[in-house]
Design a protein around this motif. Structure first.
Motif, PDB file in Angstrom:
ATOM      1  N   TYR A  35       0.847  -1.179   0.000  1.00  0.00           N
ATOM      2  CA  TYR A  35       0.000   0.000   0.000  1.00  0.00           C
ATOM      3  C   TYR A  35       0.890   1.238   0.000  1.00  0.00           C
ATOM      4  CZ  TYR A  35      -3.891  -2.948   1.692  1.00  0.00           C
ATOM      5  OH  TYR A  35      -4.869  -3.903   1.827  1.00  0.00           O
ATOM      6  N   PHE A  90       3.585   0.869   2.851  1.00  0.00           N
ATOM      7  CA  PHE A  90       3.357  -0.167   3.857  1.00  0.00           C
ATOM      8  C   PHE A  90       3.165  -1.513   3.194  1.00  0.00           C
ATOM      9  CE2 PHE A  90       3.142   2.295   7.639  1.00  0.00           C
ATOM     10  CZ  PHE A  90       2.603   3.522   7.275  1.00  0.00           C
ATOM     11  N   TYR A 104      -1.883  -7.737   8.677  1.00  0.00           N
ATOM     12  CA  TYR A 104      -0.918  -7.202   9.626  1.00  0.00           C
ATOM     13  C   TYR A 104       0.112  -6.393   8.859  1.00  0.00           C
ATOM     14  CZ  TYR A 104      -3.107 -10.376  12.880  1.00  0.00           C
ATOM     15  OH  TYR A 104      -4.034 -11.013  13.661  1.00  0.00           O
ATOM     16  N   PHE A 105       0.375  -5.185   9.362  1.00  0.00           N
ATOM     17  CA  PHE A 105       1.189  -4.237   8.632  1.00  0.00           C
ATOM     18  C   PHE A 105       2.597  -4.116   9.193  1.00  0.00           C
ATOM     19  CE2 PHE A 105      -1.670  -2.084   5.682  1.00  0.00           C
ATOM     20  CZ  PHE A 105      -2.884  -2.586   6.099  1.00  0.00           C
ATOM     21  N   GLY A 106       3.531  -3.788   8.297  1.00  0.00           N
ATOM     22  CA  GLY A 106       4.884  -3.443   8.694  1.00  0.00           C
ATOM     23  C   GLY A 106       4.971  -2.002   9.134  1.00  0.00           C
ATOM     24  N   PRO A 107       6.160  -1.557   9.543  1.00  0.00           N
ATOM     25  CA  PRO A 107       6.333  -0.196  10.074  1.00  0.00           C
ATOM     26  C   PRO A 107       6.408   0.876   9.006  1.00  0.00           C
ATOM     27  CG  PRO A 107       8.403  -1.365  10.131  1.00  0.00           C
ATOM     28  CD  PRO A 107       7.375  -2.357   9.674  1.00  0.00           C
ATOM     29  N   ARG A 110       9.422   5.366   4.349  1.00  0.00           N
ATOM     30  CA  ARG A 110       9.125   6.731   3.898  1.00  0.00           C
ATOM     31  C   ARG A 110      10.043   7.062   2.746  1.00  0.00           C
ATOM     32  NH1 ARG A 110       6.376  10.738   6.355  1.00  0.00           N
ATOM     33  NH2 ARG A 110       6.246   9.416   8.224  1.00  0.00           N
TER      34      ARG A 110
ATOM     35  N   TYR B  36      -8.459  -0.115  12.499  1.00  0.00           N
ATOM     36  CA  TYR B  36      -7.037  -0.077  12.822  1.00  0.00           C
ATOM     37  C   TYR B  36      -6.736   1.228  13.555  1.00  0.00           C
ATOM     38  CZ  TYR B  36      -5.929  -3.895   9.539  1.00  0.00           C
ATOM     39  OH  TYR B  36      -5.838  -5.096   8.900  1.00  0.00           O
ATOM     40  N   GLY B  41       4.121   7.935  12.275  1.00  0.00           N
ATOM     41  CA  GLY B  41       5.361   7.281  11.878  1.00  0.00           C
ATOM     42  C   GLY B  41       5.356   5.767  11.992  1.00  0.00           C
ATOM     43  N   LYS B  42       4.181   5.184  12.224  1.00  0.00           N
ATOM     44  CA  LYS B  42       4.097   3.720  12.382  1.00  0.00           C
ATOM     45  C   LYS B  42       3.050   3.136  11.449  1.00  0.00           C
ATOM     46  CE  LYS B  42       5.791   3.517  17.108  1.00  0.00           C
ATOM     47  NZ  LYS B  42       5.597   2.922  18.454  1.00  0.00           N
ATOM     48  N   GLY B  43       3.077   1.814  11.322  1.00  0.00           N
ATOM     49  CA  GLY B  43       2.092   1.130  10.515  1.00  0.00           C
ATOM     50  C   GLY B  43       0.785   0.942  11.265  1.00  0.00           C
ATOM     51  N   PRO B  44      -0.311   0.716  10.543  1.00  0.00           N
ATOM     52  CA  PRO B  44      -1.597   0.466  11.201  1.00  0.00           C
ATOM     53  C   PRO B  44      -1.535  -0.767  12.101  1.00  0.00           C
ATOM     54  CG  PRO B  44      -1.910   0.936   8.865  1.00  0.00           C
ATOM     55  CD  PRO B  44      -0.439   0.752   9.081  1.00  0.00           C
TER      56      PRO B  44
END
Lengths: 114, 111
Positions: A35, A90, A104-107, A110, B36, B41-44
């Motif tokens: 995404y 993401f 489930y998402f990663g950090p 950017r 969510y 600065g972080k992911g969902p």
């Protein structure tokens, strides 16, 4: 479990340069997704994969390519970077089931294209 | 076309002041609706999944409900640590498990 990991965390590219965003998951999920999120906007799907060797386009695939050679890894390739690709990217993964399954998402990575 | 609209865009609350966030959706057959939480600065981060109208789920100060057209995220007696952007997403039955996201509600809880 580390979950979904992404590298790099931040990158500056010049217009026309190429790069690969890395994504790895250790949950043995069969589905993986990329995404992008622009400021103040929701997440837009770029590409997704339902298993190793199988990928398909999402809402905004132009300018990107993906591959899925293993269950764990799903890299995103930018071939000719453009300012419009400045965003936060993401990666996510999920396990397919009968009902809607949680992604489930990663950090995030950017990316700034100048 | 599948669509998700969240309101309000931003919400400021005093600590302890309860409120609700709205997620209206249009989808050709709902497989699931997801909430969510996203910190800067972080992911969902996953909160809830709702599958059918009338369903409710709770987690600490948060309660999510679902009707045929919308979902609400109720926040009871919020604390400053509840400050975040809350994202709603839907998954259609014919979507290959793709999520359609709303643009989120930015919540700020002041002490």
């Amino acid at each position: 479990n580390a979950g979904v990991t992404q590298t790099p965390k931040f990158r500056i590219l010049k217009i026309g340069q190429s790069m690969t965003l890395q994504c790895t998951q250790d949950m043995n999920h069969n589905y993986m997704y990329w995404y992008r999120q622009d400021p103040g906007m929701g997440l837009k799907l770029i590409y997704y994969s339902v298993g190793a060797g199988i990928t398909d386009k999402g809402e905004v695939p132009n300018g990107y390519n993906v591959s899925r050679s293993t269950t764990e890894d799903f890299p995103l390739r930018l071939e000719l970077a453009a300012p419009s690709q400045t965003s936060v990217y993401f990666c996510a993964s999920s396990y397919q089931g009968l009902f809607g399954e949680t992604q489930y998402f990663g950090p995030g990575t950017r990316l700034l294209v100048l | 076309e599948d669509q998700v609209t969240q309101s309000p865009e931003a919400l400021r609350l005093q600590e302890g002041e309860s409120s609700s966030l709205n997620c209206s959706y249009t989808v050709s057959g709902l497989r699931g609706l997801f909430w969510y939480r996203q910190d800067p600065g972080k992911g969902p981060e996953f909160l809830f999944t709702l599958y059918s109208a009338g369903e409710e789920k709770e987690k600490e100060r948060l309660k999510a409900t679902l009707t045929k057209k919308e979902s609400f995220l109720h926040i009871t007696a919020p604390k400053p640590e509840d400050s975040a952007t809350y994202l709603c997403a839907v998954q259609a039955k014919d979507s290959s498990y793709k999520l359609i996201f709303g643009s989120g509600t930015r919540l700020l809880v002041r002490p």
